[in-house]
Design a protein around this motif. Structure first.
Motif, mmCIF file in Angstrom:
data_model
loop_
_atom_site.group_PDB
_atom_site.id
_atom_site.type_symbol
_atom_site.label_atom_id
_atom_site.label_comp_id
_atom_site.label_asym_id
_atom_site.label_seq_id
_atom_site.Cartn_x
_atom_site.Cartn_y
_atom_site.Cartn_z
ATOM 1 N N LEU A 2 -5.249 -4.808 -7.553
ATOM 2 C CA LEU A 2 -5.725 -3.468 -7.216
ATOM 3 C C LEU A 2 -6.297 -3.413 -5.797
ATOM 4 O O LEU A 2 -7.078 -2.519 -5.477
ATOM 5 C CB LEU A 2 -6.789 -3.026 -8.226
ATOM 6 N N ASP A 3 -5.908 -4.361 -4.975
ATOM 7 C CA ASP A 3 -6.351 -4.391 -3.589
ATOM 8 C C ASP A 3 -5.618 -3.316 -2.785
ATOM 9 O O ASP A 3 -4.575 -2.807 -3.210
ATOM 10 C CB ASP A 3 -6.092 -5.775 -2.990
ATOM 11 N N PRO A 4 -6.120 -2.938 -1.628
ATOM 12 C CA PRO A 4 -5.493 -1.872 -0.826
ATOM 13 C C PRO A 4 -4.018 -2.117 -0.517
ATOM 14 O O PRO A 4 -3.207 -1.183 -0.537
ATOM 15 C CB PRO A 4 -6.333 -1.846 0.447
ATOM 16 N N LEU A 5 -3.642 -3.369 -0.229
ATOM 17 C CA LEU A 5 -2.249 -3.660 0.087
ATOM 18 C C LEU A 5 -1.348 -3.405 -1.118
ATOM 19 O O LEU A 5 -0.266 -2.815 -0.984
ATOM 20 C CB LEU A 5 -2.107 -5.113 0.548
ATOM 21 N N SER A 6 -1.792 -3.834 -2.298
ATOM 22 C CA SER A 6 -0.989 -3.619 -3.507
ATOM 23 C C SER A 6 -0.844 -2.133 -3.812
ATOM 24 O O SER A 6 0.239 -1.674 -4.212
ATOM 25 C CB SER A 6 -1.627 -4.334 -4.702
#
Length: 329
Positions: A92-96
Motif C-alpha cells: 500500500l505504498d505510494p509507488l504501488s
C-alpha cells in the motif's frame, strides 16, 4: 474441500510481500529414488506419457533446498507475517498505488468488459493482481519443476499435495503445449500474475483475450480469471467490503475477531463497537489488524469473505480492499 484448504494455505505463503531472491538449486539424482520410479510408471501407464520424456525431465531436475526448508521447519508466528504496518509498507505504498492506477488505465477496456460480464467491481480485479504479483511484474523466480520435484519426493508436511501438483504440472504442460523447463513461479509451484498452482490453472485457467491460449502469465487472461472467481463466490457489485470502527484503544480483546463468524451490528453496538462509515448489512465480520503498538478494528461484509476465499488472510483481504478504495478516489 481438501484441495481448496491446501490452495488457501499456499496462496497465503505465496503472496507474502516479503519474498527474497531464491538460492540456486543443486544437482540431485531423483531417478535413484523408488518413489520417483513409481511416479514415472504411473505417468506412462495411466496418463500415456513417453517414458524417455518423463525420465529426461526428472533427470535434469535439481534439489531446491531452500524450498524444502520452508515445509520441513516449524512455523513460528510473526516469523513471516509481520505487523500490519509492515504489510502495508510493501503493498500500500505510494509507488504501488500509482502502479494500480497505471494498470487500470492500461487495461481499462478489458477490466470494464470483465466487470460488466461478471458483475464485479473492476477496482478489486486490479487490486487482486496487485497484491498477487505487483500487477504482473513479479510472478516468481523459482524453477517450478525443481521446486515441485523436490517437494514431491522429500518428506515434508505437504508432500502428498506436491506430488499431485507435479503430476498436474506435466499434464498442464502437455495440454497447453508448454515447455516444463521454461516455467518459473513461486517456491510452491504457483505461476502467473494471479499465482495459481498447476491443478488450479488446469481447472480455472481462462483464455480471456481470445488468442486460443490459457496463459497464466497473460494479464488479460488473469483479469478474466479473477473476475470469474469473484462472480462464482458470490460477489455483490457495489456492495460493502469493509469499514473501520470507532475503536481507539491499544489492544482489542473485547470480542473474538474472526473471518468465519459474523456478529449482528446491534450486538457490536452494545459493546461500543460501531462502524465509522455506512455499513449496509445487518451482520458483519469483526476483524483486527495487528500494528506494532495498537490494533485496528474493522467490520466487514459478505464481499470481504469472497476476497479471503482466495487467500485466507485478513491482511490480504484488507490490502485488496484499500487498494481498490484508493482507485475510486
Amino acid at each position: 474441500m481438501y484441495l481448496l484448504k491446501l490452495f488457501i494455505l499456499l496462496t497465503l505463503l505465496i503472496s507474502t510481500p516479503f519474498a527474497q531472491k531464491p538460492t540456486p538449486p543443486i544437482a540431485y539424482d531423483f531417478l535413484a529414488k523408488k518413489e520417483v520410479k513409481a511416479f514415472v510408471n504411473t505417468m506412462v501407464k495411466k496418463y500415456h506419457f513417453d517414458r524417455q520424456y518423463i525420465t529426461s525431465i526428472l533427470k535434469d531436475a535439481k534439489l531446491d533446498q531452500e524450498t524444502l526448508d520452508r515445509y520441513t521447519g516449524k512455523y513460528k508466528k510473526g516469523k513471516t507475517d509481520g505487523t500490519w504496518e509492515r504489510y502495508k509498507a510493501h503493498v500500500l505504498d505510494p509507488l504501488s498505488l500509482a502502479k494500480a492506477k497505471a494498470f487500470r488505465d492500461t487495461y481499462y477496456p478489458t477490466l470494464l468488459r470483465a466487470s460488466n460480464e461478471y458483475e464485479v467491481d473492476l477496482e478489486y480485479i486490479v487490486a487482486f493482481i496487485g497484491v498477487e504479483s505487483k500487477f504482473g511484474e513479479y510472478t516468481g523466480e523459482y524453477h517450478i519443476i525443481d521446486a515441485l520435484t523436490t517437494l514431491a519426493f522429500h518428506k515434508n508436511r505437504m508432500q502428498k499435495f506436491f506430488k499431485s501438483e507435479l503430476k498436474h504440472l506435466f499434464l498442464l504442460s502437455r495440454e497447453e503445449h508448454r515447455s516444463i523447463e521454461g516455467m518459473y513461479g513461486s517456491f510452491a509451484g504457483a505461476m502467473g500474475c494471479v499465482q495459481q498452482v498447476p491443478s488450479i490453472q488446469r481447472r480455472f485457467g481462462m483464455d480471456y483475450n481470445g488468442d486460443g491460449i490459457k496463459d497464466p502469465w497473460d494479464v488479460e487472461d488473469c483479469i478474466g480469471i479473477i473476475a470469474s472467481f469473484m462472480h462464482r463466490k458470490g460477489w455483490q457489485k457495489g456492495g460493502v467490503v469493509a469499514v473501520p470502527t470507532n475503536f481507539k484503544g491499544k489492544r482489542f480483546k473485547t470480542l473474538k475477531t474472526s473471518r468465519k463468524k459474523r456478529y449482528k451490528i446491534k450486538t457490536l453496538a452494545k459493546y461500543g463497537i460501531k462502524p465509522t462509515q455506512p455499513f449496509g448489512e445487518k451482520r458483519g465480520y469483526l476483524l483486527k489488524t495487528h500494528n506494532k503498538d495498537h490494533d485496528d478494528v474493522w467490520i466487514a461484509g459478505k464481499n470481504f469473505h469472497v476476497l479471503t476465499q482466495y487467500n485466507n488472510s485478513t491482511s490480504y483481504g484488507l490490502a485488496i480492499h484499500l487498494i481498490a478504495e484508493d482507485l475510486k478516489n
